[in-house]
Each structure stands twice: as structure tokens, then as C-alpha cells.
Enzyme design. Structure first.
Site, PDB file in Angstrom:
ATOM      1  N   VAL A  46      12.916  -7.327   2.515  1.00  0.00           N
ATOM      2  CA  VAL A  46      13.761  -7.790   3.616  1.00  0.00           C
ATOM      3  C   VAL A  46      13.585  -6.895   4.838  1.00  0.00           C
ATOM      4  CG1 VAL A  46      16.082  -8.453   4.269  1.00  0.00           C
ATOM      5  CG2 VAL A  46      15.442  -8.423   1.874  1.00  0.00           C
ATOM      6  N   GLY A  61      11.459 -10.304  -3.112  1.00  0.00           N
ATOM      7  CA  GLY A  61      10.667  -9.998  -1.930  1.00  0.00           C
ATOM      8  C   GLY A  61      11.280  -8.867  -1.127  1.00  0.00           C
ATOM      9  N   ASP A  92      19.719 -13.510 -10.711  1.00  0.00           N
ATOM     10  CA  ASP A  92      19.489 -12.099 -10.387  1.00  0.00           C
ATOM     11  C   ASP A  92      20.722 -11.486  -9.720  1.00  0.00           C
ATOM     12  OD1 ASP A  92      18.178  -9.681 -10.263  1.00  0.00           O
ATOM     13  OD2 ASP A  92      17.132 -10.147  -8.399  1.00  0.00           O
ATOM     14  N   ALA A 127      14.074  -8.350  -6.264  1.00  0.00           N
ATOM     15  CA  ALA A 127      13.190  -8.955  -7.249  1.00  0.00           C
ATOM     16  C   ALA A 127      12.301 -10.029  -6.620  1.00  0.00           C
ATOM     17  CB  ALA A 127      14.019  -9.558  -8.378  1.00  0.00           C
TER      18      ALA A 127
END
Ligand SMILES: *[C@@H]1O[C@H](CO)[C@@H](O)[C@H](O)[C@H]1NC(C)=O
Ligand SMILES: *[C@@H]1O[C@H](CO)[C@@H](O)[C@H](O)[C@H]1NC(C)=O
Ligand SMILES: *[C@@H]1O[C@H](CO)[C@@H](O)[C@H](O)[C@H]1NC(C)=O
Ligand SMILES: *[C@@H]1O[C@H](CO)[C@@H](O)[C@H](O)[C@H]1NC(C)=O
Ligand SMILES: *[C@@H]1O[C@H](CO)[C@@H](O)[C@H](O)[C@H]1NC(C)=O
Ligand SMILES: *[C@@H]1O[C@H](CO)[C@@H](O)[C@H](O)[C@H]1NC(C)=O
Ligand SMILES: *[C@@H]1O[C@H](CO)[C@@H](O)[C@H](O)[C@H]1NC(C)=O
Ligand SMILES: *[C@@H]1O[C@H](CO)[C@@H](O)[C@H](O)[C@H]1NC(C)=O
Ligand SMILES: *[C@@H]1O[C@H](CO)[C@@H](O)[C@H](O)[C@H]1NC(C)=O
Ligand SMILES: *[C@@H]1O[C@H](CO)[C@@H](O)[C@H](O)[C@H]1NC(C)=O
Length: 791
Positions: free
Chosen positions: A517, A515, A626, A513
Site C-alpha cells: 500500500v 499487496g 484475512d 497478504a
């Protein structure tokens, strides 16, 4: 009821042959035979060493096997040990059609042994095994495959099986400790009241991983050892032949939680003697004493004692634990004393560890910290703890341990040394605290309590702490601008460095949610995960660094650690340690073999501990916002670790009361997101609950490849729960493996409480942990209601 007796010949043939050779002679029971409790009838083995039949039990009788040579019957097996005693009018019949049944006087019948085919005879073998044979003389049912607290020579404890101690030597009901032969090859002991996890483990052979199917074996000469699947001895516990004469052996996990190999010399009219014992520490078993109490070894048994300032919860049952004489509720304005207790060890799960040069300093540290209710000081380490303390005991390795307990003044007068709280501007207070935003105070207050009175008190105290912390922070940040970054081992990277480390953001590990990785490696070879944030809040550099420091300081074994960051122009990149085993989502839903029941419970506990730390134990309360299986990563030891904590706050564009700027992941977000209500820690509890059901059932919360009524997991779980058909949630092989229906019901109840629509009904994470560990009762949950908003 009369469960568990479905014992087919599923055991490896090696066991069968060993059992068969251990006794050359047998005493056969033919069809039509029966036993009653009243005329003291039983079926003896050929030598008369063992007998099968009714024995007196409380007000009535139980059915079992006993060693008949000792002066008092030694019970080696009990049927249905947790059922109420049988009345005197029952009869155990090996019927003419080959069924072993219990019949009441008025004709009611219950199968005693469930077999898939009729038996043609039964036999009490000289090994102490009672068996049913089919017409080809194959064993179709045997008591050796359903051990209670004892194994006998020739009997093995197979992978996945366990021995559970009795309540006492005369009451063979399920007691408090178990000896479990794990599938991974470890033989281990735990208290039955807690899930069999690392936290409650008190003894093990550490022979794992050994490739599965390791068994514990006892030979007729008293040799006790572990065999692996290929029949190799991987550990000898006892060499055997330790006793002269004509001994017979048994291995029993005793009511006190230690297992002992006993021998009985058949040449003498004697008693059972201990031939081998691995550990003599009577306080070793965890959970001998209840919460907040500790175990003291005595000559014959043990004693449970309360620490100073505590009383027994129930003075007539000292092993239930202790409670404070009066509660510590208002930390800021009350005046406290530290009481000391020496040479007692406790479980220390605290991640709030500070260095202290002596116990006085450690005590002061605890007095200053409202989250500290007790501290364990040892070797210059001061571990701040919350109550309850668990697994206390006097042990050899606790010689230098000092327990410091915070007690409000007034309830303890007299002999102990009272100490006043240091004034708040004491120069020794060096821990920089974050500037709490008004938002977080609102969250903290609303999340912490629901009573208005409590709210007011808390609001005042929080405001005081807040004010105080701001001033400390200012002083320190003026002096030492930027140095903290080094203090907490956070590194500031340039964009170029990270571009190079990730080979131009080449290998994508995932997208969440917040970004994307990427995998990378530092110059020294350390593998890292670099998160490039999508949304960038226009925060000042100072605020950003504060947030980074706050996240960097938030360290716990169940959290992924932040190593550094990069903040250049519009780019924000966070550098984390890399977790080699991928995400929980992949582990649960994509891997070929599903995690075992034990692993599922362990994962849930790990995550619960991590969230609890964020909510209650770290310096600044963090609401994750989240929680979902993509944000939980598995480390190299297959332990779950939470990532992305602290980002919700970092990315919040404006500090509105509701975090509308950031949304959790669909399917996991709590109803309050949609209702524009205040976001609290209970929002995370909801997401945890949804994910917890996924972990337990090993499937996604929403699935399209199943019948419509099963599509939404929470809904389906609740309907199975209501219909009392929880086993429907599992595939046949999972049920056959080791899913215990009672444990399953507890887990489902925990999940259903967490996803209640009303946030105040959801338990705190602390309570979730206690429920998972089995420390507290779990009431039946109401319907989680609005499923529609779940999806
Ligand atoms: C044994 O059989 C009875 C009656 O058929 C049944 O109720 C019970 O569940 C069975 N037990 C097991 C362990 O299968
Ligand atoms: C046991 O007692 C019952 C009546 O109580 C009787 O019918 C039965 O024959 C007796 N059995 C033996 C083996 O004596
Ligand atoms: C055995 O202990 C259990 C639990 O304390 C108790 O409920 C039961 O009545 C006891 N049974 C006997 C036969 O004393
Ligand atoms: C007992 O039963 C077994 C299996 O049915 C049989 O092999 C054996 O010969 C019998 N022994 C006696 C003494 O009847
Ligand atoms: C363990 O034993 C079972 C049954 O005997 C067998 O199906 C399974 O393949 C064995 N596993 C290993 C790892 O040997
Ligand atoms: C054991 O005691 C029984 C009766 O109490 C007696 O018949 C038997 O001879 C004794 N055996 C030995 C070895 O002392
Ligand atoms: C056991 O503990 C109780 C209460 O803590 C204490 O009164 C008693 O003296 C202790 N017994 C022994 C033998 O130490
Ligand atoms: C404990 O350590 C503090 C700080 O290092 C020191 O001031 C104090 O004198 C020490 N106290 C004792 C009892 O050693
Ligand atoms: C703390 O309590 C002690 C004893 O009750 C009392 O003498 C002392 O004045 C109190 N200190 C403060 C700061 O309230
Ligand atoms: C704490 O602050 C008060 C008032 O600001 C001051 O009188 C006192 O000396 C300070 N104490 C210390 C230890 O600095």
C-alpha cells in the site's frame, strides 16, 4: 462479596478540602464502638440530618447512610448493594485496633472497609459522608468515594466514576441505568445491560474531549456543574438557588433512568421535590423495554408494547421484550404482509438504505429482500433491518417515522392490508446482483446452518435466488455496460494517474497478504491509499469489473471505502480512502499509551459490526479470509475500519472448493485452512477471536519477550481463565484503572468461543455483537483445544 471497599485517600485534595469545609461539626465514633441491626442503633451526624447504620432490607438488613429528616428514610448510600441481606445476628464493629469489621454471632469476621493503616476514629459528617481517620486526622476511607446512585452537596463524581440507579425506590440493588463521568470529560447515561458505547448512549453533555479529570460537582446551594482538571467550570447544568427556605439537595439517578436534582426544605416537614431535571422524556432511556418492544410514556411511568405480529416473551414481565408470533424462515416461498406502526423510533444501524418515495414502496422493497425483516421509513429513506429491533420508543422526533414489519401471511388475518409478494420479474427490481459462483453458494450453505434439513431448504432457495439474479444481471449488463462504475462512484484510473498521485509509489504505508500500500493524493487534494496487488489472477475484464462493483457497493461505517481502481495489463491497483490513524496493530502494540478498556471494547464492537455486515448484510456474502490487526485501520475519529475485504475472492486463481490459493496471515488462520476443509464465515470468526484477545489484552497473539507459558496468548488466556486468575493478564496500572473483572470474564469467554477448533461451535458475528453488547448470556466455553495449530 465485600468488595470494593479499598478506598484510600487518592482523591484530589480539592475534594477533600471542600468536603471538610462543608461540615464544621462532626460526630465522632471512637474505637470499640459497634452497631447491631436489632436495637435500631445508628451513628448520627451532628445535626441529625444523616445517619449511618443498619436499615431493614428485604428479609434482613443492609448497611448504609440515610437522610433522617424526611418521613421515610431516604437512602443515599448502600454498602455492597448486590449482596444478600444481612442476618440479624451481625455486628458492625470499629475494633479497638482500628479496623471496621462485620462480625457474625459465632465469631466469623469480614473487613467492612479495607484500609492500608488502622483507623483511629470514624465520623458521620453532616455532609452525609461517613469517614475513617488515621491518627493524624487524615481521611483514610470515605463513602463519598464509592457512590451508589446519589451524590450529595460537596461530593463530586470524579473522572472514571459512575452512579448506578437502584432497582426501585425500596430495593437498592444495582439497577438498569448509569450516569458515567468519562475520563475524556463527557458526562453520559447508558443502560447497564449494554457496554457503555455510542450505541446505547441516551444522554450526554458532549463536553469531551476536555483534557481528562473532569468532575461533576454539586454545591450546597444546588449548583450542578462540570469542572476540568484546572478547576474551570466547563458546563453548568443547574444554576442553584432555585428553592426558597432552607433546602438540602441530592442528585440521584432514579430507577427510571433519568437523573434528577431533588431538594428538601429543612424548615418544613415535607418531602423531596424535583428542583432540576435535564430531560423529561420518560422514554428517553434506552433499554427500558426489551428487544422488539417499544416504550410508551404514561402519566406516572411508561409502558412496554409489542409491535403488531409480536407477543411478549413473558407476559408477566413486559419489559423482557417481544417475539414474533411465528417465525419467518423460508423467505422465498412464503407469502408476506407488511404491517405498519407509526411514530415510533428505533435504533437504526442498518446500512442497507434505499430511497423510496412512499411507505408502500419501502414495504415492497422489504418484501423483495430476504434479508429484510422490518423497515424504517422516514423522509424518503427506507432502512431495511433485521430483527431484533432495539430501543423502540415514542419520541418527539419520531413524528414522521413509519415502522414496516414483515409478517408471514396467515398469522395475521383481517384488518391490516395484505400485500402479495411482487413477482420476481417485476421491472421495479433494479438492484443488480452479482453472479454468485458455485463456490460461494457452497460457503453460504455450509456457513449458515448445520442441520441437513435446513441445508436442503436453503440450498434450494439459494439456487432460486441465484438463478434469478443471474437473469436480472444479464438483462441489465446488456443495456448498461460500464455505466455502473459511475453509479457506484467508482472511478477507473490509469496507471499513469496513480503513478503520479503516489509520486512514483514513493511513500509505502504497509504490506499485507495481498499487496503493498502506498500513500498518494488526487488532483483535488484528497489523500488516498493505493494498494498494488501482488498476485494477479487472470480474470476477464468483465469479471474483474463485477468484483470491483461488488466491493464498491459494499459500504459500511466500519469498512474502508474503495474509491476506484486501475486494471492495466498485469497491474491491478485499488484506490481506497486514506485512514489517518494507521493500523490497529500500531494502535495496540506500538503507541505509547494503551487504549482504555472502554476503547478496547468499542474497537472490538466496530470490527464485529463490519465483519457481520460482510457476512450477512451486504448483497453478496463476503468472507474476508484475512482478518488481522494490520488489515484493520483507524479513521480520524479513532473508529476501527476493515480493509482488504473482497480481495480473497478477487485473487483466487481457480474456483476450487478450498481457497488454497490465498492464505490468511500466520497466527490468525483457522485450523480448517490446514485441514483442507471448507472455508466458511466461521473462518473469519476464528481470526476475529484471536485478534479480539489481542485487543482485550493489548498484546500480540504470539510474543517472544514473555515467559514460555505466556508466549501464546490464546493458550495463556485459557489457562488464566481456567485458574480463575484473569487479572494476571493485565499490568497493575491497567487493573487499577478500570478493568472490571466481571466484564473481563465476559470478554474472555467471547474470545474463547470464537477460537473453538470446531467451526460450528464458533458463534456467528451477529451473536458476537449481541454478546459484546451484553444482550445475551455467555455460557462457559470449552477448551479451544489444538493450540499447536494456532501458531
Ligand atoms: C479486603 O480485604 C479482604 C481480606 O483481606 C480481601 O479478601 C478483599 O479482597 C479486600 N478487598 C479489596 C477490595 O481489596
Ligand atoms: C443492642 O442489643 C444488644 C443485644 O441484642 C446488646 O448487647 C447491646 O448492648 C445493645 N446496644 C445498645 C446500644 O443498646
Ligand atoms: C432486589 O431486587 C433483586 C433483583 O430483582 C432481588 O434479587 C432482591 O431479592 C431484591 N431485594 C430485596 C431486598 O427485595
Ligand atoms: C473528632 O475527630 C476529629 C479527628 O480525629 C477531631 O479533629 C475532632 O476534634 C473530633 N471532634 C470531637 C467533637 O470530638
Ligand atoms: C488526573 O488526576 C490524577 C490523580 O489526581 C493525576 O495523576 C493525573 O495526572 C491527572 N490527569 C490529568 C490529565 O490532569
Ligand atoms: C416536624 O415534625 C416533628 C414531629 O413530627 C415536629 O416535632 C417538628 O416540630 C416539625 N417541624 C416543623 C418545622 O414543622
Ligand atoms: C400498557 O400495555 C399493556 C400491554 O401492551 C396494555 O394492555 C395496557 O393497556 C397499557 N396500559 C396503559 C395505561 O396504556
Ligand atoms: C408510491 O410510489 C410509487 C412509485 O413512485 C407509486 O407508484 C405509488 O402510487 C405511490 N403510492 C402512494 C400510496 O402514494
Ligand atoms: C397468500 O396468502 C393469502 C391469505 O392466506 C392467500 O389468499 C393468497 O392466495 C396467498 N397467495 C399466494 C401467492 O400464495
Ligand atoms: C413475469 O414472467 C411471467 C412468465 O415469464 C410473465 O407471464 C409475466 O407477465 C411477467 N410479469 C411481469 C410483471 O413482467
Amino acid at each position: 462479596m465485600f468488595l470494593f471497599l479499598l478506598l484510600l485517600l487518592s482523591s484530589p485534595s480539592s475534594i477533600f478540602s471542600r468536603t471538610a469545609t462543608a461540615q464544621q461539626i462532626n460526630s465522632n465514633v471512637s474505637l470499640g464502638s459497634f452497631l447491631t441491626p436489632t436495637n435500631n442503633s445508628y451513628w448520627p451526624s451532628h445535626s441529625g440530618h444523616f445517619a449511618f447504620g443498619f436499615y431493614p432490607n428485604g428479609e434482613g438488613f443492609a448497611i448504609g447512610i440515610w437522610f433522617a429528616k424526611s418521613q421515610q428514610k431516604t437512602i443515599t448510600w448502600t454498602a455492597n448493594r448486590d449482596d444478600p441481606p444481612l442476618p440479624r445476628d451481625v455486628t458492625l464493629i470499629l475494633s479497638s485496633d482500628g479496623r471496621l469489621i462485620l462480625q457474625w454471632e459465632y465469631g466469623q469476621q469480614i473487613p467492612f472497609a479495607n484500609t492500608s493503616q488502622p483507623a483511629s476514629s470514624a465520623s458521620m459528617l453532616d455532609s452525609g459522608n461517613f469517614v475513617l481517620y488515621d491518627s493524624d486526622s487524615r481521611i483514610i476511607w470515605q463513602t463519598f468515594r464509592a457512590p451508589t446512585d446519589t451524590i450529595l452537596p460537596g461530593q463530586s463524581l470524579l473522572a472514571g466514576e459512575e452512579l448506578v440507579s437502584s432497582i426501585s425506590n425500596t430495593n437498592h440493588t444495582t439497577g438498569r441505568f448509569r450516569l458515567k463521568m468519562h475520563r475524556d470529560g463527557d458526562l453520559a447515561m447508558y443502560p447497564t445491560q449494554y457496554a457503555a458505547g455510542d450505541d446505547s448512549l441516551y444522554w450526554n453533555t458532549a463536553t469531551h474531549p476536555a483534557g481528562g479529570n473532569v468532575s461533576l460537582n454539586l454545591d450546597t446551594d444546588g449548583k450542578l456543574y462540570l469542572l476540568n482538571a484546572r478547576g474551570f467550570n466547563i458546563r453548568t447544568l443547574n444554576d442553584g438557588q432555585t428553592v426558597f427556605g432552607n433546602p438540602i439537595y441530592r442528585l440521584t439517578i432514579d430507577p427510571d433512568g433519568l437523573f434528577r436534582l431533588y431538594s428538601y426544605n429543612l424548615d418544613q416537614n415535607g418531602t423531596w421535590l424535583v428542583a432540576y431535571q435535564d430531560n423529561e422524556n420518560k422514554c428517553l432511556p434506552k433499554g427500558l423495554c426489551g428487544l422488539n418492544s417499544y416504550c410508551i410514556p404514561l402519566d406516572q411511568d411508561t409502558n412496554c408494547t409489542c409491535p403488531p405480529g409480536f407477543d411478549f416473551i413473558n407476559p408477566s414481565q413486559e419489559n423482557l421484550g417481544c417475539k414474533r408470533k411465528s417465525s419467518v424462515d423460508d423467505c422465498v416461498s412464503t407469502n408476506y404482509t407488511i404491517l405498519e406502526l407509526e411514530r415510533i423510533t428505533w435504533e437504526s444501524d442498518s446500512d442497507s438504505v434505499v430511497r423510496s418515495s412512499n411507505k408502500t414502496e419501502c414495504g415492497d422493497e422489504c418484501l423483495r429482500d430476504c434479508n429484510c425483516e422490518a423497515a424504517l421509513f422516514d423522509n424518503q429513506e427506507c432502512k431495511k433491518q433485521k430483527l431484533p429491533l432495539r430501543f423502540g420508543g415514542k419520541n418527539n422526533d419520531g413524528e414522521t417515522m413509519v415502522t414496516l414489519i414483515k409478517i408471514s401471511n396467515g398469522e395475521m388475518g383481517g384488518k391490516e392490508r395484505p400485500r402479495e409478494m411482487p413477482t420476481r420479474n417485476d421491472s421495479s427490481i433494479m438492484i443488480p446482483k452479482n453472479n454468485k459462483s458455485g463456490l460461494q453458494i457452497g460457503i453460504l450453505v455450509a456457513g449458515a446452518t448445520s442441520s441437513t434439513f435446513g441445508l436442503i431448504i436453503l440450498a434450494i432457495s439459494v439456487a432460486l435466488i441465484f438463478k434469478h439474479r443471474v437473469s436480472i444481471f444479464k438483462v441489465l449488463s446488456d443495456k448498461a455496460n460500464g455505466e455502473f462504475v459511475e453509479d457506484f462512484n467508482l472511478r477507473s484510473f490509469t496507471y499513469e494517474e496513480l503513478e503520479k498521485a503516489t509520486n512514483g509509489f514513493n511513500e509505502r504505508l504497509g504490506k499485507g497478504a495481498f499487496g503493498t500500500v502506498f500513500k498518494g493524493a488526487l488532483m483535488n487534494g484528497k489523500v488516498i491509499a493505493v494498494k498494488r496487488l501482488d498476485k494477479v489472477a487472470s480474470e476477464g475484464e468483465l469479471e474483474f469489473q463485477n468484483e470491483m462493483r461488488s466491493i464498491g457497493r459494499t459500504q459500511h461505517r466500519n469498512l474502508v471505502r474503495l474509491l476506484g481502481y486501475c486494471h492495466e495489463k498485469s497491474n491491478i491497483l485499488l484506490v481506497y480512502e486514506h485512514m489517518s490513524n494507521g493500523s490497529l496493530a500500531n494502535f495496540l502494540f506500538k503507541s505509547e499509551t494503551k487504549p482504555s478498556w472502554k476503547e478496547r471494547v468499542q474497537i472490538a464492537l466496530d470490527i464485529a459490526r463490519g465483519i457481520h455486515y460482510l457476512h450477512e448484510e451486504c448483497e453478496t456474502q463476503i468472507i474476508h479470509c484475512d482478518i488481522n490487526p494490520n488489515n484493520i485501520l483507524m479513521d480520524e475519529h479513532q473508529r476501527a475500519r476493515i480493509s482488504d475485504f473482497g480481495l480473497a475472492k478477487l485473487l483466487m486463481p481457480n474456483q476450487s472448493r478450498t481457497l488454497t490459493g490465498v492464505r490468511g496471515t500466520r497466527g490468525y488462520v483457522a485450523p480448517e485452512w490446514y485441514k483442507n476443509q471448507l472455508i466458511t464465515v466461521k473462518t473469519d470468526v476464528y481470526s476475529f477471536g484471536i485478534m479480539f484477545l489481542e485487543i482485550i489484552c493489548c498484546r500480540r497473539s504470539v510474543s517472544m519477550d514473555v515467559p514460555d507459558d505466556e508466549a501464546i496468548l490464546a493458550e495463556w488466556v485459557y489457562s488464566c481463565f481456567k485458574a480463575n486468575e484473569l487479572l494476571k493478564l493485565f499490568s497493575a496500572e491497567e487493573v487499577a484503572e478500570e478493568v472490571d473483572e466481571q466484564a473481563l470474564q465476559r470478554m474472555v469467554c467471547i474470545g474463547l468461543w470464537c477460537i473453538q477448533e470446531e467451526p460450528s461451535l464458533r458463534p456467528s458475528m451477529r451473536k458476537v455483537i449481541l454478546m459484546l453488547e451484553g444482550t445475551i448470556e455467555i455460557p462457559f466455553p470449552p477448551s479451544p483445544a489444538s493450540f499447536s495449530s494456532v501458531v
